[in-house]
Design a protein around this motif. Structure first.
Motif, PDB file in Angstrom:
ATOM      1  N   TYR A  85       0.860  -1.194   0.000  1.00 44.56           N
ATOM      2  CA  TYR A  85       0.000   0.000   0.000  1.00 44.56           C
ATOM      3  C   TYR A  85       0.899   1.248   0.000  1.00 44.56           C
ATOM      4  O   TYR A  85       1.884   1.302   0.731  1.00 44.56           O
ATOM      5  CB  TYR A  85      -0.863  -0.066   1.265  1.00 44.56           C
ATOM      6  CG  TYR A  85      -1.797   1.077   1.528  1.00 44.56           C
ATOM      7  CD1 TYR A  85      -2.613   1.596   0.537  1.00 44.56           C
ATOM      8  CD2 TYR A  85      -1.889   1.607   2.816  1.00 44.56           C
ATOM      9  CE1 TYR A  85      -3.479   2.633   0.817  1.00 44.56           C
ATOM     10  CE2 TYR A  85      -2.762   2.638   3.109  1.00 44.56           C
ATOM     11  CZ  TYR A  85      -3.555   3.150   2.099  1.00 44.56           C
ATOM     12  OH  TYR A  85      -4.412   4.176   2.375  1.00 44.56           O
ATOM     13  N   ARG A 105       0.827   4.165   1.202  1.00 41.53           N
ATOM     14  CA  ARG A 105       1.130   4.863   2.468  1.00 41.53           C
ATOM     15  C   ARG A 105       2.155   4.078   3.282  1.00 41.53           C
ATOM     16  O   ARG A 105       3.018   4.655   3.950  1.00 41.53           O
ATOM     17  CB  ARG A 105      -0.136   5.070   3.285  1.00 41.53           C
ATOM     18  CG  ARG A 105      -1.086   6.100   2.689  1.00 41.53           C
ATOM     19  CD  ARG A 105      -2.202   6.412   3.690  1.00 41.53           C
ATOM     20  NE  ARG A 105      -3.283   7.143   3.075  1.00 41.53           N
ATOM     21  CZ  ARG A 105      -3.282   8.449   2.833  1.00 41.53           C
ATOM     22  NH1 ARG A 105      -2.237   9.185   3.165  1.00 41.53           N
ATOM     23  NH2 ARG A 105      -4.314   9.030   2.265  1.00 41.53           N
ATOM     24  N   HIS A 106       2.046   2.759   3.232  1.00 44.00           N
ATOM     25  CA  HIS A 106       3.028   1.931   3.941  1.00 44.00           C
ATOM     26  C   HIS A 106       4.400   2.059   3.283  1.00 44.00           C
ATOM     27  O   HIS A 106       5.423   2.109   3.968  1.00 44.00           O
ATOM     28  CB  HIS A 106       2.570   0.476   3.970  1.00 44.00           C
ATOM     29  CG  HIS A 106       1.353   0.254   4.814  1.00 44.00           C
ATOM     30  ND1 HIS A 106       0.610  -0.891   4.780  1.00 44.00           N
ATOM     31  CD2 HIS A 106       0.733   1.065   5.721  1.00 44.00           C
ATOM     32  CE1 HIS A 106      -0.400  -0.793   5.625  1.00 44.00           C
ATOM     33  NE2 HIS A 106      -0.355   0.397   6.191  1.00 44.00           N
ATOM     34  N   PRO A 116      -2.394  -3.515   8.517  1.00 48.59           N
ATOM     35  CA  PRO A 116      -3.692  -3.111   7.957  1.00 48.59           C
ATOM     36  C   PRO A 116      -3.641  -1.728   7.299  1.00 48.59           C
ATOM     37  O   PRO A 116      -2.891  -0.849   7.731  1.00 48.59           O
ATOM     38  CB  PRO A 116      -4.614  -3.092   9.185  1.00 48.59           C
ATOM     39  CG  PRO A 116      -3.714  -3.018  10.365  1.00 48.59           C
ATOM     40  CD  PRO A 116      -2.394  -3.599   9.974  1.00 48.59           C
ATOM     41  N   TYR A 117      -4.456  -1.560   6.249  1.00 47.63           N
ATOM     42  CA  TYR A 117      -4.490  -0.281   5.525  1.00 47.63           C
ATOM     43  C   TYR A 117      -4.932   0.868   6.431  1.00 47.63           C
ATOM     44  O   TYR A 117      -4.577   2.027   6.188  1.00 47.63           O
ATOM     45  CB  TYR A 117      -5.435  -0.370   4.325  1.00 47.63           C
ATOM     46  CG  TYR A 117      -5.024  -1.366   3.265  1.00 47.63           C
ATOM     47  CD1 TYR A 117      -3.683  -1.672   3.052  1.00 47.63           C
ATOM     48  CD2 TYR A 117      -5.969  -1.978   2.461  1.00 47.63           C
ATOM     49  CE1 TYR A 117      -3.305  -2.584   2.079  1.00 47.63           C
ATOM     50  CE2 TYR A 117      -5.599  -2.888   1.482  1.00 47.63           C
ATOM     51  CZ  TYR A 117      -4.264  -3.196   1.297  1.00 47.63           C
ATOM     52  OH  TYR A 117      -3.888  -4.091   0.326  1.00 47.63           O
ATOM     53  N   GLU A 118      -5.721   0.547   7.446  1.00 50.01           N
ATOM     54  CA  GLU A 118      -6.246   1.612   8.318  1.00 50.01           C
ATOM     55  C   GLU A 118      -5.127   2.340   9.068  1.00 50.01           C
ATOM     56  O   GLU A 118      -5.309   3.485   9.499  1.00 50.01           O
ATOM     57  CB  GLU A 118      -7.225   1.042   9.361  1.00 50.01           C
ATOM     58  CG  GLU A 118      -8.486   0.431   8.779  1.00 50.01           C
ATOM     59  CD  GLU A 118      -8.242  -0.915   8.110  1.00 50.01           C
ATOM     60  OE1 GLU A 118      -7.441  -1.714   8.639  1.00 50.01           O
ATOM     61  OE2 GLU A 118      -8.839  -1.147   7.032  1.00 50.01           O
ATOM     62  N   ASP A 119      -3.993   1.667   9.251  1.00 49.02           N
ATOM     63  CA  ASP A 119      -2.885   2.302   9.972  1.00 49.02           C
ATOM     64  C   ASP A 119      -1.823   2.723   8.950  1.00 49.02           C
ATOM     65  O   ASP A 119      -1.066   1.888   8.457  1.00 49.02           O
ATOM     66  CB  ASP A 119      -2.281   1.324  10.985  1.00 49.02           C
ATOM     67  CG  ASP A 119      -1.127   1.950  11.750  1.00 49.02           C
ATOM     68  OD1 ASP A 119      -0.788   3.126  11.474  1.00 49.02           O
ATOM     69  OD2 ASP A 119      -0.559   1.265  12.624  1.00 49.02           O
ATOM     70  N   PRO A 120      -1.752   4.023   8.643  1.00 47.75           N
ATOM     71  CA  PRO A 120      -0.834   4.463   7.596  1.00 47.75           C
ATOM     72  C   PRO A 120       0.640   4.259   7.946  1.00 47.75           C
ATOM     73  O   PRO A 120       1.496   4.322   7.066  1.00 47.75           O
ATOM     74  CB  PRO A 120      -1.152   5.953   7.432  1.00 47.75           C
ATOM     75  CG  PRO A 120      -1.856   6.346   8.677  1.00 47.75           C
ATOM     76  CD  PRO A 120      -2.549   5.129   9.208  1.00 47.75           C
TER      77      PRO A 120
END
Ligand SMILES: NC(=O)c1ccc[n+]([C@@H]2O[C@H](COP(=O)([O-])OP(=O)(O)OC[C@H]3O[C@@H](n4cnc5c(N)ncnc54)[C@H](OP(=O)(O)O)[C@@H]3O)[C@@H](O)[C@H]2O)c1
Length: 222
Positions: A131, A133-134, A199-203
């Motif tokens: 992802y 952001r990651h 998880p995507y929710e945690d950038p």
């Protein structure tokens, strides 16, 4: 330091470009709408960045990153990429890209399609499984205990080595995932796709070690 060309500068392309500039590389950015629409991004990235056409970005790059919706792969310029290593960050998403029979049947990989289009280039699949952001937040210098690893797949040994070196400069280790025929192991839905980085929710993401990426590649099934 190298010049890195970008065909596609959306979420993933611009993130790789930002990491590349931070590592001291020059970047040449392109998209489908024209260089005027990338002037702001180039300005934010500073003097090492410029906006251009896809042909110019392909021509200028020692290494070229393709980060576009897969459905547009036919438009990637062929001639200026001859003899070059090309990083393919693309994924196949039928709702976005439409159905491609050879991909649905597993006869072909999405990077295999790009390699077929770019017959005289050396395609290396990388960045597709993380992802954006990651990717931005997990970059770490070589030797850091919490460095993350990315799988890379490609048929040409020299091109894989060039991509490994590039990844190292921008903050990532590489796990050699073999030839493009094996690149299905890092396609959407496989264990190495997204999950190892949190998880995507945690950038901020979660660092993914070399053994974790190797294990996830080995656990792929189809
Ligand atoms: N987002 C992620 O976290 C992520 C992570 C890994 C891999 N990927 C994959 O990487 C690819 C790009 O994803 P993205 O999220 O960065 O998409 P995005 O934000 O929608 O950006 C797509 C980029 O491709 C450009 N583009 C489209 N058609 C083009 C063409 N024919 N020639 C040159 N440039 C073209 C777009 O330019 P215009 O805006 O001018 O059309 C835009 O700059 C996709 O295949 C995606 O599945 C995404």
């Amino acid at each position: 330091m190298a010049t890195v060309g970008f065909i596609g500068c959306g979420m993933i392309g611009s993130t790789v470009a930002e990491l590349a500039v931070a590592a001291g590389h020059a970047v040449v950015l392109s998209n489908s709408r024209g260089s005027d629409t990338l002037k702001e991004l180039a300005g934010e990235l500073g003097p090492m960045a410029r906006a251009a056409t896809a042909e110019e970005a392909a021509d200028a790059g020692d290494l070229v990153v393709v980060a576009i919706p897969l459905l547009a792969y036919h438009s990637v310029p062929v001639r200026p990429l001859v003899g070059k290593a090309v990083i393919d960050a693309d994924n196949y998403y039928p709702p976005r890209d439409g159905h491609i029979a050879d991909l649905d049947s597993g006869q072909q990989t999405s990077s295999g399609l790009l390699q077929y289009h770019l017959r005289e280039s050396s395609v290396v699949k990388a960045f597709n499984n993380i992802y954006y952001r990651h990717l931005a937040s997990l970059a770490r210098r070589a030797g850091a205990g919490d460095r993350s690893y990315l799988p890379i797949a490609g048929d040409d040994t020299q091109a894989r080595a060039a991509v490994t070196t590039f990844l190292d400069t921008i903050g990532y280790g590489a796990v050699d995932a073999g030839p493009l025929a094996e690149s299905w192991r890092q396609q959407p839905g496989e264990p190495v796709y997204g999950t190892p980085y949190g998880p995507y929710e945690d950038p901020r993401g979660r660092p993914a070690s070399e053994p974790a990426i190797r294990a996830a590649l080995a656990a792929a099934t189809r």
